[in-house]
Design a protein around this motif. Structure first.
Motif, PDB file in Angstrom:
ATOM      1  N   ALA A  63      78.512  -5.230  -2.996  1.00 42.50           N
ATOM      2  CA  ALA A  63      77.903  -3.964  -2.579  1.00 42.50           C
ATOM      3  C   ALA A  63      76.385  -4.109  -2.479  1.00 42.50           C
ATOM      4  O   ALA A  63      75.765  -3.619  -1.525  1.00 42.50           O
ATOM      5  N   LEU A  64      75.786  -4.814  -3.441  1.00 41.80           N
ATOM      6  CA  LEU A  64      74.327  -4.987  -3.409  1.00 41.80           C
ATOM      7  C   LEU A  64      73.902  -5.817  -2.202  1.00 41.80           C
ATOM      8  O   LEU A  64      72.941  -5.471  -1.508  1.00 41.80           O
ATOM      9  N   THR A  77      75.516  -6.107   0.541  1.00 41.15           N
ATOM     10  CA  THR A  77      75.709  -5.241   1.705  1.00 41.15           C
ATOM     11  C   THR A  77      74.516  -4.317   1.898  1.00 41.15           C
ATOM     12  O   THR A  77      74.010  -4.159   3.015  1.00 41.15           O
ATOM     13  N   ALA A 120      80.609  -5.442  -7.156  1.00 45.36           N
ATOM     14  CA  ALA A 120      79.308  -4.770  -7.209  1.00 45.36           C
ATOM     15  C   ALA A 120      78.244  -5.653  -6.563  1.00 45.36           C
ATOM     16  O   ALA A 120      77.354  -5.159  -5.855  1.00 45.36           O
TER      17      ALA A 120
END
Lengths: 306, 380
Positions: free
Chosen positions: B358-359, B361, B355
């Protein structure tokens, strides 16, 4: 005169003048064939080995039919939810100014960036009976404070309780999550492009707000809306990672096709998996063609406008 | 608020535009409220849950889950598979973008659709196709060496057919095929002849050789099949091993770099490259000195999206991995196992890493989008 020029010369002038055509064509076609086309052909060749009757026998079992119904039905519902809320979100993000707008605009892409397995377990935890949202959907926590001990109360409890995990509703939640950015991201740029002039002209001609929205703005957005809807639907059909945790994969209840393929593989039923895979691949091709067609339609419509 | 019309109502009449051009204030705030509730429920809460569950049992449990040998092996395998997929797809993506944006040739739109194909296909099917080729029941019988000759044969045969069709088509549309086409045809014909003669002979002799050690003096088979022998001694396992995981990851992330690079290279245009060429620069000089600096943000954009998907891929990898702990488990598969064993804190600890990725990114993506929109207008 023109026939006297050798074909490779004529080609060069048509191609463009920069070097590297052969090399880039070679790399592209080789990679594409080795990694994508030959493997996909393998699936079809394996499937054709089964024969039409064999394919039909593998695909017409009640379990497979039910999985297809669940996959398509829930994907459709999730895509419709995304259509409504995606349109609303795009509208609000483009037209209104409010604190945190840029933050929410950036976070819309989260379902693209967050691994599906992470999304799956976190949605499952969120909607579990002791989770942050699941707790609110469970009236024993909400109304009674504790789970009922009395038998009569249990009946009411079961009646009122709304379970998400291990139901088709749960699958819908996961599919809504992963399809969320599609409609927003296809509608947003088109909405930004619509000039205020058209709306002002409509208003000058006496149209009220509803008429402007339904007669002027929505027709303009229609190709983008349908494209986003089709993209979200196509993504939902193939989705596996985020669904498998929240669906629980109950036999004849919450099994989806991608998970059924994996189950077949784990049971060493390669023929069954091949048949399902080929059927899904055909559906994917149809969806891809539809989306391509829709995008061309949208571009043509956009090109018509000044 | 912005958008409020000015210069109205000198006579006190309600301005007609106002009703037509914006919603009443309460409608606006209602819509904003609905959208923010929807986005918070579906995006922020799942993200918050990951970190909440990861740290619920304390920071020690969190770090213990991350430093377990099995978890470290999963992280290592994820990095390896993502790296391989990233390198392969970057080479492909740059070549495809150069091809599509710098040349005009028939069949371009078909090529573009084919590049997008992996996005339309379920990740589970991406894994399935490799199982069908390299799995124990597949074409290669689990041994890629058994795959070489048939693959060669099919590629050249289909290639020759395509070559002839293309030549006939070109004859009617552009011009008579030049000597290059005839040379290509001759080469393909020669290749098919050799494949059906010497290569087939070599291939069957290979199998005969392989048969020999399997038969003992009294004529009994030592090992059940050639496949067993090849697997034990001579071959590289693909399914249930790192190559298969890398292949499946590369399949799923195939279009990312090409897809993000194509619009950027399109909007940058080729004038600078043509100018360099007219000044005598060679192809690679043009590519490294002009093209790459011009499209570096677009390339980076494709790379981080590709990386995020590669590290997080679950469905495709799940089919080909075999779920051997500490050996063929990537991070998402490790999460699945931990979650199914009710080790929620550990599962969410690993999940929090992904996660976080993802952040990061999303942040890089937003920054690059900002730069790109400054550089090329509205390319993306």
């Amino acid at each position: 005169m023109s026939t006297s020029i050798p074909i490779h010369r004529r080609w060069r002038s048509r191609l463009g003048i920069l070097p590297g055509f052969g090399l880039s064509l070679g790399i592209t076609v080789t990679w594409l064939s080795v990694l994508v086309l030959i493997p996909l052909a393998a699936l079809f060749i394996h499937a054709s080995g089964l024969g039409l009757s064999g394919l039909w026998a593998k695909l017409s079992t009640p379990r497979v039919i039910h999985a297809f119904q669940v996959t398509f039905g829930v994907s459709l519902v999730a895509a419709v939810v995304n259509l409504v809320f995606g349109l609303l979100t795009a509208w609000v993000l483009v037209r209104y100014r409010f604190p945190g707008r840029r933050f929410f605009d950036a976070i819309v892409d989260l379902p693209f960036a967050l691994p599906t397995a992470v999304a799956g377990i976190s949605l499952t935890a969120l909607f579990a009976p002791n989770g942050w949202i699941g707790g609110w959907l469970d009236p024993s926590g909400l109304v009674l404070g504790v789970r009922p001990t009395d038998q009569a109360l249990w009946q009411w409890y079961d009646y009122l309780r709304f379970e998400v995990n291990y139901t088709q509703f749960g699958i819908g939640v996961a599919l809504t999550f992963i399809g969320l950015p599609f409609v927003i991201r296809t509608v947003q740029p088109v909405l930004e492009e619509i000039s205020k002039d058209t709306e002002e002209a409509a208003a000058c001609l006496g149209a009220n707000r509803w008429q402007i929205i339904f007669r002027v703005i929505l027709p303009e957005l229609l190709p983008a809306i349908i494209t986003g809807f089709a993209l979200a639907f196509a993504r939902a059909i193939g989705e596996y990672g985020s669904v498998v945790f929240i669906s629980g994969s109950k036999y004849l209840q919450t099994e989806i096709v991608p998970h059924l393929i994996i189950i077949k593989l784990e049971e060493y039923d390669y023929q069954g998996a091949t048949a399902l895979g080929a059927a899904m691949l055909v559906v994917s091709f149809i969806m891809l063609l539809t989306v391509n067609f829709l995008q061309r339609w949208a571009e043509r419509r956009a090109g018509d406008r000044p | 608020m912005s958008g409020a019309p000015v210069g109205h109502g000198a006579l006190g009449a309600p301005p007609p535009q106002r009703a037509g051009l914006s919603e009443p204030r309460w409608v606006r705030w209602l819509l904003i409220g609905i959208v923010l509730t929807f986005l918070s429920t579906f995006l922020l809460l799942p993200l918050a849950v990951v970190f909440h569950e990861a740290f619920r049992k304390g920071i020690e449990v969190y770090f213990k889950a991350l430093t377990e040998p099995v978890a470290l092996a999963a992280i290592k395998l994820t990095l390896i598979a993502a790296f391989i997929a990233l390198v392969a797809n970057t080479i492909f993506g740059v070549a495809a973008a150069w091809l599509v944006t710098r040349f005009r040739f028939p069949g371009k739109s078909i090529l573009l659709s084919l590049i997008d194909l992996p996005f339309a296909i379920s990740p589970v099917i991406a894994g399935l196709v490799f199982v069908l080729i390299f799995g124990a029941q597949g074409w290669a019988g689990g041994r890629p060496i058994a795959f070489i000759w048939p693959a060669l044969w099919w590629v050249t045969t289909i290639g020759a057919i395509a070559w002839v069709i293309y030549g006939i088509w070109a004859w009617f549309t552009i011009a008579r095929p030049g000597w290059l086409w005839w040379v290509g045809l001759a080469a393909l014909a020669l290749a098919i002849l050799i494949e059906n003669g010497p290569v087939l002979a070599w291939y069957s002799s290979l199998f005969n050789e392989v048969f020999q050690p399997l038969v003992t003096a009294d004529g009994k088979r030592q090992i059940a099949t050639i496949a067993d022998w090849l697997a034990s001694e001579h071959d590289l396992p693909v399914i249930f091993a790192t190559p298969g995981i890398a292949l499946a990851t590369a399949f799923v992330t195939f279009p990312f770099v090409a897809r993000e690079l194509i619009p950027v290279m399109q909007s940058v245009g080729q004038e600078e490259e043509q100018a360099a060429m007219s000044l005598g620069a060679g192809g690679w000089t043009i590519f490294w000195r002009i093209t790459i600096p011009n499209v570096k943000w677009g390339l980076l954009y494709g790379l981080i999206l590709c990386n995020a998907r590669a590290m997080g891929e679950f469905g495709a990898v799940s089919v080909v991995s075999g779920h051997i702990r500490g050996q063929t488990n990537t991070m998402p598969l490790h999460i699945e196992i931990l979650f199914n064993e009710y080790q929620f804190a550990s599962a969410f600890a690993i999940a929090s890493l992904l996660a976080g990725l993802a952040l990061v990114t999303l942040v890089i993506k937003t920054v690059i989008e900002h730069r790109l929109s400054r550089q090329v207008g509205k390319a993306l």
